[in-house]
Design a protein around this motif. Structure first.
Motif, mmCIF file in Angstrom:
data_model
loop_
_atom_site.group_PDB
_atom_site.id
_atom_site.type_symbol
_atom_site.label_atom_id
_atom_site.label_comp_id
_atom_site.label_asym_id
_atom_site.label_seq_id
_atom_site.Cartn_x
_atom_site.Cartn_y
_atom_site.Cartn_z
ATOM 1 N N GLY A 88 0.838 -1.186 0.000
ATOM 2 C CA GLY A 88 0.000 0.000 0.000
ATOM 3 C C GLY A 88 0.875 1.239 0.000
ATOM 4 N N SER A 89 0.421 2.268 -0.700
ATOM 5 C CA SER A 89 1.172 3.518 -0.758
ATOM 6 C C SER A 89 0.211 4.678 -0.550
ATOM 7 N N CYS A 90 0.686 5.700 0.116
ATOM 8 C CA CYS A 90 -0.119 6.906 0.324
ATOM 9 C C CYS A 90 0.396 7.986 -0.606
ATOM 10 N N LEU A 91 -0.485 8.507 -1.453
ATOM 11 C CA LEU A 91 -0.096 9.561 -2.380
ATOM 12 C C LEU A 91 -0.061 10.901 -1.660
ATOM 13 N N SER A 92 0.410 11.938 -2.336
ATOM 14 C CA SER A 92 0.550 13.251 -1.713
ATOM 15 C C SER A 92 -0.795 13.865 -1.323
ATOM 16 N N ASN A 93 -1.880 13.427 -1.958
ATOM 17 C CA ASN A 93 -3.202 13.961 -1.619
ATOM 18 C C ASN A 93 -3.910 13.093 -0.575
ATOM 19 N N LYS A 94 -3.138 12.277 0.155
ATOM 20 C CA LYS A 94 -3.629 11.422 1.252
ATOM 21 C C LYS A 94 -4.517 10.276 0.777
ATOM 22 N N LEU A 95 -4.425 9.917 -0.500
ATOM 23 C CA LEU A 95 -5.185 8.795 -1.041
ATOM 24 C C LEU A 95 -4.340 7.530 -0.959
ATOM 25 N N TRP A 96 -4.882 6.492 -0.322
ATOM 26 C CA TRP A 96 -4.185 5.217 -0.249
ATOM 27 C C TRP A 96 -4.475 4.411 -1.512
ATOM 28 N N VAL A 97 -3.425 3.904 -2.115
ATOM 29 C CA VAL A 97 -3.563 3.110 -3.330
ATOM 30 C C VAL A 97 -2.845 1.782 -3.142
ATOM 31 N N ARG A 98 -3.197 0.871 -3.964
ATOM 32 C CA ARG A 98 -2.595 -0.458 -3.975
ATOM 33 C C ARG A 98 -1.557 -0.481 -5.092
ATOM 34 N N GLU A 99 -0.318 -0.777 -4.750
ATOM 35 C CA GLU A 99 0.757 -0.826 -5.734
ATOM 36 C C GLU A 99 1.172 -2.284 -5.923
ATOM 37 N N ILE A 100 1.024 -2.767 -7.137
ATOM 38 C CA ILE A 100 1.411 -4.140 -7.470
ATOM 39 C C ILE A 100 2.542 -4.047 -8.490
ATOM 40 N N ARG A 101 3.627 -4.740 -8.207
ATOM 41 C CA ARG A 101 4.775 -4.734 -9.124
ATOM 42 C C ARG A 101 4.970 -6.128 -9.708
ATOM 43 N N LYS A 102 5.273 -6.132 -11.012
ATOM 44 C CA LYS A 102 5.556 -7.381 -11.714
ATOM 45 C C LYS A 102 7.030 -7.383 -12.078
ATOM 46 N N LEU A 103 7.703 -8.468 -11.778
ATOM 47 C CA LEU A 103 9.115 -8.617 -12.110
ATOM 48 C C LEU A 103 9.231 -9.612 -13.260
ATOM 49 N N THR A 104 9.827 -9.164 -14.374
ATOM 50 C CA THR A 104 10.002 -10.050 -15.527
ATOM 51 C C THR A 104 11.271 -10.877 -15.359
ATOM 52 N N GLN A 105 11.480 -11.807 -16.257
ATOM 53 C CA GLN A 105 12.665 -12.669 -16.194
ATOM 54 C C GLN A 105 13.945 -11.887 -16.447
ATOM 55 N N ARG A 106 13.837 -10.777 -17.181
ATOM 56 C CA ARG A 106 15.012 -9.957 -17.459
ATOM 57 C C ARG A 106 15.301 -8.955 -16.352
ATOM 58 N N GLY A 107 14.477 -8.938 -15.299
ATOM 59 C CA GLY A 107 14.711 -8.046 -14.180
ATOM 60 C C GLY A 107 13.989 -6.711 -14.269
ATOM 61 N N HIS A 108 13.170 -6.524 -15.291
ATOM 62 C CA HIS A 108 12.420 -5.272 -15.446
ATOM 63 C C HIS A 108 11.188 -5.298 -14.541
ATOM 64 N N GLN A 109 10.941 -4.201 -13.835
ATOM 65 C CA GLN A 109 9.768 -4.095 -12.975
ATOM 66 C C GLN A 109 8.737 -3.170 -13.617
ATOM 67 N N THR A 110 7.492 -3.576 -13.552
ATOM 68 C CA THR A 110 6.381 -2.756 -14.026
ATOM 69 C C THR A 110 5.420 -2.576 -12.867
ATOM 70 N N ALA A 111 5.068 -1.312 -12.603
ATOM 71 C CA ALA A 111 4.185 -1.006 -11.475
ATOM 72 C C ALA A 111 2.759 -0.824 -11.957
ATOM 73 N N LEU A 112 1.839 -1.270 -11.152
ATOM 74 C CA LEU A 112 0.408 -1.109 -11.401
ATOM 75 C C LEU A 112 -0.175 -0.437 -10.161
ATOM 76 N N ILE A 113 -0.819 0.701 -10.345
ATOM 77 C CA ILE A 113 -1.423 1.435 -9.237
ATOM 78 C C ILE A 113 -2.936 1.306 -9.374
ATOM 79 N N ALA A 114 -3.603 0.904 -8.290
ATOM 80 C CA ALA A 114 -5.052 0.712 -8.336
ATOM 81 C C ALA A 114 -5.659 1.097 -6.993
ATOM 82 N N THR A 115 -6.928 1.423 -7.021
ATOM 83 C CA THR A 115 -7.672 1.679 -5.785
ATOM 84 C C THR A 115 -8.621 0.528 -5.485
ATOM 85 N N ASP A 116 -8.536 -0.529 -6.264
ATOM 86 C CA ASP A 116 -9.356 -1.718 -6.059
ATOM 87 C C ASP A 116 -8.656 -2.613 -5.041
#
Length: 110
Positions: free
Chosen positions: A7-35
C-alpha cells in the motif's frame, strides 16, 4: 511472473494499492489501483492485457497510419493497365442514419 504488493499513500492522502511485476530480465512494471478487493492475479492479467492492446494500437497508428483508414473519400484504383475505376467508401453518415432508422422501425414492429 513474480508479483509483489504494498500500500502507498499519495501526496493527496489517497491510499492506493501498488502491485509490481518482475520479468525474467529483471524489469519491474508497477500497477497502481484503488481496487482493494480483487485478487492480484486477475487484476494484473486484465491490466497487462489492456496495456498490450494499447501498445498494439499505438504501434498500428504510428506505422500503418491507422487513423487514415476511417475516411469518406474515394481514390482512383487502377484495376487494369487500360482502365481506371473509383471505389467509394460504403456510404456517408447520412446514409447510415437512414439505414439505422429503418432497422429501428423493423425492430419495433417485431
Amino acid at each position: 511472473m513474480l508479483l509483489a504488493e504494498r500500500g502507498s499513500c499519495l501526496s493527496n492522502k489517497l491510499w492506493v494499492r501498488e502491485i509490481r511485476k518482475l520479468t525474467q530480465r529483471g524489469h519491474q512494471t508497477a500497477l497502481i489501483a484503488t481496487d482493494y478487493r480483487s485478487l492480484q492475479a486477475p487484476l494484473t492479467d486484465v491490466m497487462f492485457a489492456r496495456w498490450s492492446q494499447e501498445n498494439f494500437f499505438k504501434y498500428a497508428r504510428e506505422h500503418y497510419n491507422l487513423d487514415r483508414l476511417v475516411d469518406y473519400r474515394t481514390e482512383a484504383i487502377i484495376s487494369c493497365a487500360w482502365r481506371t475505376c473509383s471505389i467509394p467508401w460504403p456510404g456517408s453518415p447520412a446514409n447510415w442514419r437512414d439505414c439505422f432508422s429503418s432497422m429501428g422501425r423493423v425492430v419495433r414492429l417485431v
